[in-house]
Design an enzyme around this catalytic site. Structure first.
Site, short mmCIF file in Angstrom:
data_model
loop_
_atom_site.label_atom_id
_atom_site.label_comp_id
_atom_site.label_asym_id
_atom_site.label_seq_id
_atom_site.Cartn_x
_atom_site.Cartn_y
_atom_site.Cartn_z
N ARG A 1 70.70 10.06 5.74
CA ARG A 1 71.01 8.70 6.17
C ARG A 1 72.41 8.38 5.66
O ARG A 1 73.01 9.15 4.92
CB ARG A 1 69.94 7.68 5.74
N GLY A 2 72.90 7.19 6.09
CA GLY A 2 74.29 6.86 5.82
C GLY A 2 75.10 7.27 7.04
O GLY A 2 74.99 8.40 7.53
N ARG A 25 68.58 6.98 15.85
CA ARG A 25 68.89 5.71 15.16
C ARG A 25 70.03 5.05 15.94
O ARG A 25 71.05 5.69 16.20
CB ARG A 25 69.30 5.92 13.70
N GLN A 60 67.80 2.31 -1.41
CA GLN A 60 68.93 3.25 -1.46
C GLN A 60 69.81 2.99 -2.68
O GLN A 60 70.41 3.91 -3.22
CB GLN A 60 69.78 3.14 -0.19
N ASP A 112 78.05 0.37 9.08
CA ASP A 112 77.48 1.31 10.06
C ASP A 112 78.18 1.20 11.41
O ASP A 112 78.17 2.15 12.19
CB ASP A 112 75.98 1.05 10.23
N ASN A 131 75.79 -3.62 8.64
CA ASN A 131 75.53 -2.78 7.46
C ASN A 131 74.10 -3.04 7.01
O ASN A 131 73.40 -3.88 7.58
CB ASN A 131 76.54 -3.09 6.35
O1 MRU Z 1 69.68 2.91 6.59
P1 MRU Z 1 70.79 3.66 5.91
O2 MRU Z 1 70.44 4.08 4.51
O3 MRU Z 1 71.30 4.80 6.76
O4 MRU Z 1 71.96 2.59 5.79
C1 MRU Z 1 73.14 2.97 5.18
C2 MRU Z 1 74.14 1.89 5.13
O5 MRU Z 1 73.93 0.79 5.59
C3 MRU Z 1 75.48 2.26 4.56
O6 MRU Z 1 76.07 1.17 3.91
C4 MRU Z 1 76.41 2.72 5.70
O7 MRU Z 1 75.78 3.68 6.50
C5 MRU Z 1 77.67 3.29 5.20
S1 MRU Z 1 77.44 4.79 4.30
C6 MRU Z 1 78.96 5.38 3.86
#
Ligand code: MRU
Length: 347
Positions: A44-45, A87, A194, A235, A245
């Protein structure tokens, strides 16, 4: 170790569901496994998902039995659709799939085996570039952190959220590597934690001073004057600077403005989506209510209770002091500064 990488004839990645308890690796051999890894948040990220999708397209090409360029292209289109649907919010996913499809279309003279090699080389390039870009972002952003500061961070934007190094946590890492002494407050980031699980695990290893705080405590520390700076990720960033985000970002932004604290998002230009005029157009993923009712399979209420679970929110651009990118810090008005960084102009 990188978060995601190519190993022999397949994709290998860290299983982020198991961190901080175990460092387990997962091997992925086909497109359904890659799509599942993204949906189930093994990876994820936004940037890590993008690199995974790029490798996923190379894997799809390797697994395809197509004997002609057109047949391989059809298989790649199908794989791209499957990956993109895993996603919806992080634009890096669609960006990486589209990069690979563009390469495939433009290489019409390549035979299928050559194209398979090209797609793997491109995925490797995207992964390597992510690390280099994050280090450049870190160098720009570190100037904002001073000795004695406390920085508030939301979710995880570190090495685990990228191929390596990180974006907002990469800025924190760069400042730490420059010898600055400061403290980080990590929002735990419900419901998937996270911040508590992943960001704290990373800062432990880096030796950066931190405390995990309940998400609900961010305003408490801001009002007491303890927070000097907010750094977090994105994101998807729309053309006007509105950005999606991790859920909870918007309330952090409002609290920061109320308390006069500079609030920055940190992201590579692959997260900027100039096709969208505002954040209202960003698709927001809603995840299974079970993540709220029974985080990681541990029920906190009976399973028949009702819950909602938006994975992201949109923060309007007016809350942002700037957007830290690999081409410098984009400042308002973002309709002027974002097209410049996207076209590679250093600010
Ligand atoms: O649901 P996730 O854990 O994928 O969400 C991640 C985030 O919202 C992060 O802040 C974003 O992806 C940037 S990661 C460099």
């Amino acid at each position: 170790m990188r978060t995601v990488f190519w190993h022999d004839d397949h994709i290998r990645m860290i299983d982020q569901r198991r961190i901080p308890w175990e460092l387990e690796l997962v091997d992925l051999y086909d497109t359904p496994a890659v799509a599942h890894a993204i949906y189930d948040m093994i990876v994820r990220g936004a940037p890590a998902i993008g690199a995974t999708a790029a490798f996923g397209m190379a894997l799809a090409a390797l697994n395809s039995t197509a004997a002609s360029h057109d047949a391989l292209l059809a298989d790649l289109d199908a794989a791209g659709e499957k990956l993109k649907s895993s996603r919806p919010t992080a634009v890096n996913l669609a960006w990486a799939v589209d990069c690979q499809l563009k390469l495939a279309r433009e290489s019409s003279s390549a035979n299928p085996d050559d194209l398979r090699d090209l797609l793997l080389a491109e995925a490797q390039r995207i992964a390597d570039e992510d690390v280099a870009v994050n280090m450049r972002i870190g160098a720009y952003g570190a100037a904002l952190i001073h000795d004695g500061d406390t920085v508030l961070h939301h979710c995880n934007t570190g090495a685990l959220a990228t191929v390596d190094y990180g974006t907002a946590l990469g800025v924190i890492r760069a400042a730490h590597e420059q010898g600055k002494r400061f403290h980080v407050l990590l929002d735990e980031t419900r419901p998937r934690l996270q911040g508590a699980r992943l960001s704290a695990w990373e800062l432990e290893q880096l030796g950066v001073s931190y405390d995990i705080i309940p998400d609900t405590a961010a305003g408490f520390y801001m009002r007491r004057g303890e927070v000097k700076l907010v750094l977090l990720g994105a994101d998807r960033i729309a053309g006007n600077g509105d950005f999606a985000n991790k859920i909870g970002t918007y309330q952090v932004a409002v609290l920061a403005k109320e308390n006069g604290i500079p609030f920055y998002t940190v992201a590579p230009i692959s997260t900027i989506d100039l096709a969208l005029a505002s954040g209202d157009e960003i698709p927001i993923e809603e995840r299974d209510a079970a993540e709220v009712l029974a985080p990681f399979g541990n029920p906190i209420v009976p399973a028949h209770f009702h819950a909602r679970n938006p994975a992201f929110d949109v923060t309007p651009h007016r809350y942002l002091a700037g957007i830290i990118t690999e081409y410098g810090i984009a400042r308002p008005p973002f309709t002027d500064s974002l097209p410049k960084v996207v076209s590679g102009v250093t600010l």
